[in-house]
Scaffold this motif. Structure first.
Motif, short mmCIF file in Angstrom:
data_model
loop_
_atom_site.label_atom_id
_atom_site.label_comp_id
_atom_site.label_asym_id
_atom_site.label_seq_id
_atom_site.Cartn_x
_atom_site.Cartn_y
_atom_site.Cartn_z
N GLY A 237 0.68 -1.19 -0.05
CA GLY A 237 -0.10 0.11 -0.07
C GLY A 237 0.80 1.36 0.04
O GLY A 237 0.32 2.23 0.35
N GLY A 238 2.25 1.09 -0.59
CA GLY A 238 3.05 2.37 -0.82
C GLY A 238 3.06 2.99 -1.93
O GLY A 238 2.64 2.32 -2.79
N SER A 239 3.73 3.88 -2.06
CA SER A 239 4.11 4.94 -3.16
C SER A 239 5.56 4.90 -3.48
O SER A 239 5.88 5.31 -4.62
N SER A 240 6.25 3.89 -2.99
CA SER A 240 7.64 3.93 -3.05
C SER A 240 8.09 2.52 -2.69
O SER A 240 7.23 1.77 -2.00
N SER A 241 9.25 1.91 -3.07
CA SER A 241 9.98 0.83 -2.79
C SER A 241 11.33 0.89 -2.63
O SER A 241 12.08 1.59 -3.19
N ILE A 242 11.77 0.52 -1.42
CA ILE A 242 13.22 0.60 -0.96
C ILE A 242 14.00 -0.43 -1.88
O ILE A 242 13.73 -1.51 -1.83
N ILE A 243 15.28 0.02 -2.51
CA ILE A 243 16.13 -0.88 -3.04
C ILE A 243 17.42 -1.23 -2.36
O ILE A 243 17.81 -0.39 -1.62
N VAL A 244 17.51 -2.60 -2.15
CA VAL A 244 18.48 -3.13 -1.22
C VAL A 244 19.38 -4.22 -1.86
O VAL A 244 18.75 -4.64 -2.81
N ASP A 245 20.66 -4.23 -1.56
CA ASP A 245 21.27 -5.26 -2.26
C ASP A 245 21.48 -6.40 -1.71
O ASP A 245 20.45 -6.63 -0.47
N ASP A 246 22.21 -7.62 -1.69
CA ASP A 246 22.03 -8.98 -1.29
C ASP A 246 22.33 -9.06 0.26
O ASP A 246 21.80 -9.96 0.94
N ASP A 247 22.82 -7.91 0.60
CA ASP A 247 23.34 -7.69 2.15
C ASP A 247 22.31 -6.97 2.84
O ASP A 247 22.20 -6.89 4.17
N GLY A 248 21.33 -6.52 2.09
CA GLY A 248 20.28 -5.78 2.91
C GLY A 248 20.36 -4.38 3.02
O GLY A 248 19.75 -3.47 3.70
N ALA A 249 21.48 -4.07 2.32
CA ALA A 249 22.00 -2.54 2.43
C ALA A 249 21.23 -1.51 1.55
O ALA A 249 20.94 -2.19 0.43
N LEU A 250 21.03 -0.33 1.90
CA LEU A 250 20.09 0.60 1.24
C LEU A 250 21.06 0.90 -0.09
O LEU A 250 22.16 1.53 0.29
#
Length: 403
Positions: free
Chosen positions: A250-263
């Protein structure tokens, strides 16, 4: 592809004389982000949710004080143009007119949902903003609002105070404005104009010392407002999957993270809309892995050279290219030995080739030569991302494929 299938003919309108308090109530009672305003029954403009929330207008003021003009379209307008107009007009709703008559509206979410199956030609990394501005959980709401204004953005990742790559939440401009407005109304009781005694001119209740309470609210930490349940994606996720994540959370954005979960970045619905406006002439999507190893080339040059090769085969369309650079320890006169692998997604299939050379430009040239030989020989490495039935796809999505 035109917007006919996504024109919503069931929509509410509000006259320009409607009190702002009623507009605010309409937003609170629904998930709508934009309201259509009319004047004498004819389309006048729109009022966005954030306009009402950020407005200092007294709630007894009329809608006309907040209304703004936006582009209009006709029902046979193509989807790409609709997306362009939404971006240009800073709106997520376009009125649909037949002559001077308002016959429907097209909403951004409906538009994106309509084209979702075809967004897979691009990855998150193609559109993500990587120059990230973030806040910490202890950052005040006032400072967050200042950041939204100065950076001209509407979403802020919230990162750990101990590790700026560790995302613990996200906050939007709408979240902050809605929270502050709600708390002010709850504590202060209403619009002083509405509580005016006609005989004495005195007030019964009303906002009172609004400035002091506003200042107190703005000193609260952003953790009071941030959303902790995040929709995340990886740089290699197709945009259709990224949109699905937004819809799921239900958001208007998505966070992109690498394989280690880093932003590593953020993708918004505005980014998705902008991607719909790209044409082949404007941009060939090229993902580069190991870009820091490029000393003699850049992303634009890679795209141009790939296009030069594929242009020789006029019946081929390239949807996406991925280039991987890897450096070996071996050197020749100070120039490192480089390994380059190219993956080319086309309507003729997937072409993959790799080679080695001294320096990034030489190695890329050798790998690209190998790709060209494969195309000449028709040796594909798999199916294209594009659905197999070219004729059906062109009927449904010709606006994307057209040169």
């Amino acid at each position: 592809m035109d917007v006919t299938a996504i024109v919503d003919q069931e929509f509410d309108t509000y006259d320009e004389a409607t009190p702002v308090s009623k507009l605010r109530g309409a937003f609170e009672d629904s998930a709508q982000k934009t309201l259509v305003i009319t004047r004498d029954g004819e389309f006048e403009g729109i009022v966005a949710r954030r306009d009402v929330l950020s407005s200092h207008e007294k709630t007894s003021r009329k809608a006309r004080s907040l209304v703004r003009s936006v582009p209009t379209i006709e029902a046979d307008e193509d989807v790409r143009e609709a997306a362009r107009l939404m971006i240009a007009g800073d709106t997520r709703l376009l009125p649909v007119l037949e002559g001077d008559d308002l016959v429907g509206v097209v909403r951004a979410d409906d538009l994106l949902g309509h084209v979702q199956p075809f967004l897979s030609v691009l990855d998150a990394d193609d559109v993500a903003s990587t120059d990230i501005v973030s806040v910490e959980p202890t950052t005040t709401l006032g400072k967050s609002l200042a950041t939204f204004r100065t950076e001209r953005i509407q979403h802020l990742p919230v990162v750990s105070e101990d590790d700026p790559a560790d995302v613990v939440g996200i906050v939007s401009l709408a979240d902050v404005l809605e929270f502050v407005t709600r708390e002010l109304q709850r504590s202060q009781g209403g619009d002083p104009n509405e509580d005016m005694d006609a005989s004495s001119g005195g007030h019964h209740g009303g906002f009172g010392a609004r400035e002091g309470e506003s200042a107190d609210l703005l000193e609260l930490p952003v953790r009071n407002v941030m959303v902790e349940t995040l929709g995340t994606a990886s740089p290699n996720d197709d945009l259709d999957a990224v949109l699905e994540t937004m819809l799921e959370f239900g958001g208007s954005s998505s966070i992109i993270v690498d394989d280690d979960g880093a932003l590593t970045g953020i993708v918004t619905k505005t980014d998705l809309l902008e991607s719909l406006t790209w044409t082949e002439e404007q941009r060939l999507p090229v993902q580069v892995f190991g870009a820091d190893l490029m000393a003699d080339t850049n992303r634009e040059e890679l795209a141009e050279r790939i296009e030069d090769v594929t242009r020789k085969f006029r019946d081929m369309r390239v949807f996406e290219a991925k280039v991987h650079f890897q450096k070996h320890k071996e050197q020749l006169r100070g120039v490192p030995l480089m390994h380059v692998r190219i993956r080319l997604f086309t309507d003729k299939g997937l072409f993959v080739a790799a080679d080695e050379g001294y320096g990034d430009r030489h190695a890329f040239s050798l790998a690209l030569n190998a790709i060209e030989r494969q195309i000449l020989e028709g040796k594909t490495n798999g199916k294209s991302k594009k659905p197999a039935d070219q004729e059906d796809l062109e009927k449904v999505y010709g606006w994307w494929l057209s040169p």
